[in-house]
Motif scaffolding. Structure first.
Motif, PDB file in Angstrom:
ATOM      1  N   GLN A  86      31.856 112.116 -67.455  1.00  0.00           N
ATOM      2  CA  GLN A  86      32.849 113.184 -67.456  1.00  0.00           C
ATOM      3  C   GLN A  86      33.216 113.564 -68.886  1.00  0.00           C
ATOM      4  O   GLN A  86      33.425 114.739 -69.205  1.00  0.00           O
ATOM      5  CB  GLN A  86      34.093 112.774 -66.668  1.00  0.00           C
ATOM      6  N   GLY A  87      33.283 112.556 -69.761  1.00  0.00           N
ATOM      7  CA  GLY A  87      33.551 112.830 -71.167  1.00  0.00           C
ATOM      8  C   GLY A  87      32.409 113.561 -71.834  1.00  0.00           C
ATOM      9  O   GLY A  87      32.601 114.325 -72.789  1.00  0.00           O
ATOM     10  N   ARG A  88      31.187 113.348 -71.310  1.00  0.00           N
ATOM     11  CA  ARG A  88      30.014 114.005 -71.894  1.00  0.00           C
ATOM     12  C   ARG A  88      29.802 115.402 -71.345  1.00  0.00           C
ATOM     13  O   ARG A  88      29.529 116.340 -72.102  1.00  0.00           O
ATOM     14  CB  ARG A  88      28.755 113.170 -71.610  1.00  0.00           C
ATOM     15  N   LEU A  89      29.897 115.565 -70.028  1.00  0.00           N
ATOM     16  CA  LEU A  89      29.496 116.820 -69.414  1.00  0.00           C
ATOM     17  C   LEU A  89      30.486 117.953 -69.647  1.00  0.00           C
ATOM     18  O   LEU A  89      30.096 119.119 -69.667  1.00  0.00           O
ATOM     19  CB  LEU A  89      29.278 116.617 -67.913  1.00  0.00           C
ATOM     20  N   GLY A  90      31.764 117.637 -69.832  1.00  0.00           N
ATOM     21  CA  GLY A  90      32.743 118.701 -70.084  1.00  0.00           C
ATOM     22  C   GLY A  90      32.403 119.519 -71.319  1.00  0.00           C
ATOM     23  O   GLY A  90      32.204 120.741 -71.239  1.00  0.00           O
ATOM     24  N   PRO A  91      32.295 118.873 -72.494  1.00  0.00           N
ATOM     25  CA  PRO A  91      31.880 119.620 -73.688  1.00  0.00           C
ATOM     26  C   PRO A  91      30.491 120.239 -73.540  1.00  0.00           C
ATOM     27  O   PRO A  91      30.246 121.342 -74.027  1.00  0.00           O
ATOM     28  CB  PRO A  91      31.899 118.542 -74.785  1.00  0.00           C
TER      29      PRO A  91
ATOM     30  N   ALA B 213      37.780 127.008 -75.000  1.00  0.00           N
ATOM     31  CA  ALA B 213      37.641 126.319 -76.282  1.00  0.00           C
ATOM     32  C   ALA B 213      39.007 126.065 -76.924  1.00  0.00           C
ATOM     33  O   ALA B 213      39.266 124.975 -77.458  1.00  0.00           O
ATOM     34  CB  ALA B 213      36.760 127.142 -77.216  1.00  0.00           C
ATOM     35  N   VAL B 214      39.878 127.060 -76.853  1.00  0.00           N
ATOM     36  CA  VAL B 214      41.225 126.905 -77.425  1.00  0.00           C
ATOM     37  C   VAL B 214      41.979 125.790 -76.711  1.00  0.00           C
ATOM     38  O   VAL B 214      42.625 124.941 -77.339  1.00  0.00           O
ATOM     39  CB  VAL B 214      42.007 128.239 -77.329  1.00  0.00           C
ATOM     40  N   ARG B 215      41.898 125.781 -75.383  1.00  0.00           N
ATOM     41  CA  ARG B 215      42.619 124.749 -74.628  1.00  0.00           C
ATOM     42  C   ARG B 215      42.025 123.356 -74.886  1.00  0.00           C
ATOM     43  O   ARG B 215      42.752 122.361 -74.895  1.00  0.00           O
ATOM     44  CB  ARG B 215      42.604 125.083 -73.139  1.00  0.00           C
ATOM     45  N   MET B 216      40.709 123.282 -75.089  1.00  0.00           N
ATOM     46  CA  MET B 216      40.107 122.001 -75.450  1.00  0.00           C
ATOM     47  C   MET B 216      40.647 121.518 -76.787  1.00  0.00           C
ATOM     48  O   MET B 216      40.922 120.329 -76.971  1.00  0.00           O
ATOM     49  CB  MET B 216      38.588 122.128 -75.516  1.00  0.00           C
ATOM     50  N   ASP B 217      40.804 122.432 -77.729  1.00  0.00           N
ATOM     51  CA  ASP B 217      41.358 122.058 -79.033  1.00  0.00           C
ATOM     52  C   ASP B 217      42.795 121.585 -78.912  1.00  0.00           C
ATOM     53  O   ASP B 217      43.211 120.626 -79.566  1.00  0.00           O
ATOM     54  CB  ASP B 217      41.299 123.262 -79.994  1.00  0.00           C
ATOM     55  N   ASP B 218      43.563 122.251 -78.065  1.00  0.00           N
ATOM     56  CA  ASP B 218      44.989 121.940 -77.953  1.00  0.00           C
ATOM     57  C   ASP B 218      45.279 120.742 -77.048  1.00  0.00           C
ATOM     58  O   ASP B 218      46.188 119.952 -77.328  1.00  0.00           O
ATOM     59  CB  ASP B 218      45.754 123.154 -77.419  1.00  0.00           C
ATOM     60  N   LEU B 219      44.502 120.619 -75.963  1.00  0.00           N
ATOM     61  CA  LEU B 219      44.840 119.635 -74.930  1.00  0.00           C
ATOM     62  C   LEU B 219      43.758 118.584 -74.688  1.00  0.00           C
ATOM     63  O   LEU B 219      44.021 117.582 -74.026  1.00  0.00           O
ATOM     64  CB  LEU B 219      45.139 120.357 -73.607  1.00  0.00           C
TER      65      LEU B 219
ATOM     66  N   PRO C 255      39.401 117.845 -73.548  1.00  0.00           N
ATOM     67  CA  PRO C 255      38.536 118.239 -72.430  1.00  0.00           C
ATOM     68  C   PRO C 255      39.091 117.864 -71.060  1.00  0.00           C
ATOM     69  O   PRO C 255      38.952 118.620 -70.105  1.00  0.00           O
ATOM     70  CB  PRO C 255      37.221 117.499 -72.719  1.00  0.00           C
ATOM     71  N   LYS C 256      39.727 116.699 -70.955  1.00  0.00           N
ATOM     72  CA  LYS C 256      40.194 116.229 -69.649  1.00  0.00           C
ATOM     73  C   LYS C 256      41.247 117.156 -69.062  1.00  0.00           C
ATOM     74  O   LYS C 256      41.307 117.349 -67.836  1.00  0.00           O
ATOM     75  CB  LYS C 256      40.748 114.814 -69.766  1.00  0.00           C
ATOM     76  N   ALA C 257      42.072 117.745 -69.914  1.00  0.00           N
ATOM     77  CA  ALA C 257      43.133 118.645 -69.443  1.00  0.00           C
ATOM     78  C   ALA C 257      42.647 120.084 -69.326  1.00  0.00           C
ATOM     79  O   ALA C 257      43.435 120.978 -68.982  1.00  0.00           O
ATOM     80  CB  ALA C 257      44.325 118.577 -70.388  1.00  0.00           C
ATOM     81  N   THR C 258      41.358 120.300 -69.567  1.00  0.00           N
ATOM     82  CA  THR C 258      40.827 121.660 -69.577  1.00  0.00           C
ATOM     83  C   THR C 258      39.715 121.823 -68.545  1.00  0.00           C
ATOM     84  O   THR C 258      38.871 122.712 -68.659  1.00  0.00           O
ATOM     85  CB  THR C 258      40.298 122.002 -70.991  1.00  0.00           C
TER      86      THR C 258
END
Length: 450
Positions: A265-270, A334-340, A342-345
């Protein structure tokens, strides 16, 4: 050459990234795209396609390193190995990379290495990083990610069956994998493999593990390379691989036994968002080819240039709208990944994962149609682009899985919105009584009500 940054996110892009983005744009347009046909020619034909990789790639990599275009995908604030760009900034760069077959690899930003490097950077121990992450980040070797299996429905990762049995200080692996992208490349030295290490665990999400398997380990057989709509993607390739009593040191386990789901899950999100970013670039290039075709003065069906046929201009307009709208979805994720993180996006990543490949396929298909027979041939990049992006509706989870999860999550608002709408309707009835008016009933005689 000046790269365009959408006004909505311009204030979130650093001066360093803006400068790099211009360099990326120039590198792709002036170096990579002209080199794409050279890459194809250097691959050659027959079995030799798997024995080497085109030398033009190494030349491009050398140029990219000198320009500082290297490993841009690792987001700052999350990895000490990061070159210092946010997901948003890399997203803008990846759009340019997606316009060329060679650009991502030339900058060491190509899948599956990007996802594998993130796995090692985020979850690997220092020994694993020294042995595998460093040469990957230096562009000295390549890697493959082995998850999907031919005999089960791999869209549900709980079905993964490759057996990992611990014996002393080793794990013994038995089973098979396919769509092992990157496994055909002679530079591929490491497989990141997901398998079932604890099938009796009552928690189905704790049965799987991820382990590092050197590609030359005894007992591994590459049975064949799979084609994508007739393309074998040499020398990269998509391998169908068997494991027969493959012994791997227990120290190669990543993060720990039973951590497989957490890792993937940590890999596939990005990975999903990276694919979407590059697909925007592919769609832009397809639109460019379509514009070239419809303005060709030698192509005059029924006595007119293609641009003089109304439906063609409609295709152009729709393509422009769809690309721009999809870009906003990607940049929002991308913005939400930066702010929160991957798990929260997950919702925003899923939106981009589903929407963007479908959009790109539509735009590419219009360009193919504009070219007629040439569009489905090797004389343009369009057919290959379509085939590659079509796989993205399956890769990293088929669209249907993401849509089902998104639909389920959205439907959780059902009771809340029902109560809201009922309250609004009740308020309406109160207002009707207050003002002594009646609603017009469907099908009634309007004049009699007046």
């Amino acid at each position: 050459m000046s790269s365009k940054i959408p006004d909505l996110v311009s204030n979130r892009v650093s001066d360093k990234a803006k400068k790099t983005l211009d360099i990326v744009a120039e590198f792709v347009e002036e170096e990579c795209i002209p080199a794409d046909p050279v890459f194809e020619a250097q691959i050659g034909e027959g079995a030799s396609r798997w024995d080497h990789h085109p030398s033009v790639i190494e030349e491009l990599k050398s140029k990219a390193k000198k320009l500082g275009l290297w490993n841009m995908f690792l987001p700052k604030g999350h990895y000490k190995e990061s070159p210092g760009y946010t997901n948003l900034e890399y997203g803008l760069m990846a759009e340019w990379l997606g316009k060329s077959r060679t650009a991502s690899e030339a900058t060491n930003c190509a899948a599956p290495d990007t996802g594998n490097m993130e796995v090692l950077a985020k979850y690997g121990n220092e020994e694993q990083k020294a042995q595998w992450l460093k040469p990957l980040m230096d562009g000295e070797i390549r890697s493959a990610f082995l998850m999907t299996e031919p005999d089960v429905a791999s869209s549900d990762a709980r079905n993964i069956q490759l057996n990992m049995k611990k014996e002393g200080n080793e794990y013994v692996l038995n089973g098979s994998k396919w769509w092992s992208s990157g496994a055909g490349d002679p530079r591929c030295k490491i497989y990141i493999v997901m398998g079932k290490s604890d099938p009796s665990n009552k928690d189905p999400y704790k049965q799987q593990s991820v382990i590092l398997v050197p590609a030359n380990t005894k007992g591994i057989t590459i049975n064949r390379m799979l084609n994508v709509y007739g393309y074998d993607d040499a020398p990269h390739g998509h391998g169908h691989i068997s494991f027969n009593n493959v012994r791997v040191a227990a120290s190669n386990m990543v993060l720990g036994d039973g951590k497989g789901f957490e890792i993937i899950q940590g890999r596939l999100g990005p990975g999903r968002i990276h694919h979407a970013m590059r697909s925007i670039g592919a769609a832009e290039r397809a639109l460019e080819w379509m514009l070239m075709r419809i303005n060709d003065p030698k192509k005059t069906p029924f006595g007119k240039q293609l641009k003089q046929h109304g439906v063609i201009l409609e295709w152009v307009a729709k393509s422009r709208i769809e690309i721009d709208a999809a870009r906003l979805v990607v940049l929002n994720a991308a913005v939400r990944m930066d702010d929160l993180g991957p798990k929260a996006t997950l919702k925003e990543i899923a939106e981009a994962k589903v929407l963007v490949p479908q959009m790109a396929l539509t735009v590419i298909d219009r360009a193919v149609q504009a070219f007629g027979g040439a569009g489905v041939s090797q004389d343009t990049p369009l057919a290959n682009m379509w085939a590659q992006i079509r796989t993205l509706r399956l890769a990293d989870g088929p669209d249907e899985v993401h849509l089902q999860q998104m639909g389920r999550n959205e439907n959780r608002r059902g009771q809340e919105v029902t109560q809201k709408i009922e309250a609004q309707r009740e308020k309406t009835e109160q207002l009707l009584k207050q003002y002594s008016v009646k609603r017009f009933q469907p099908g009634s005689n309007i004049r009699s009500q007046l």
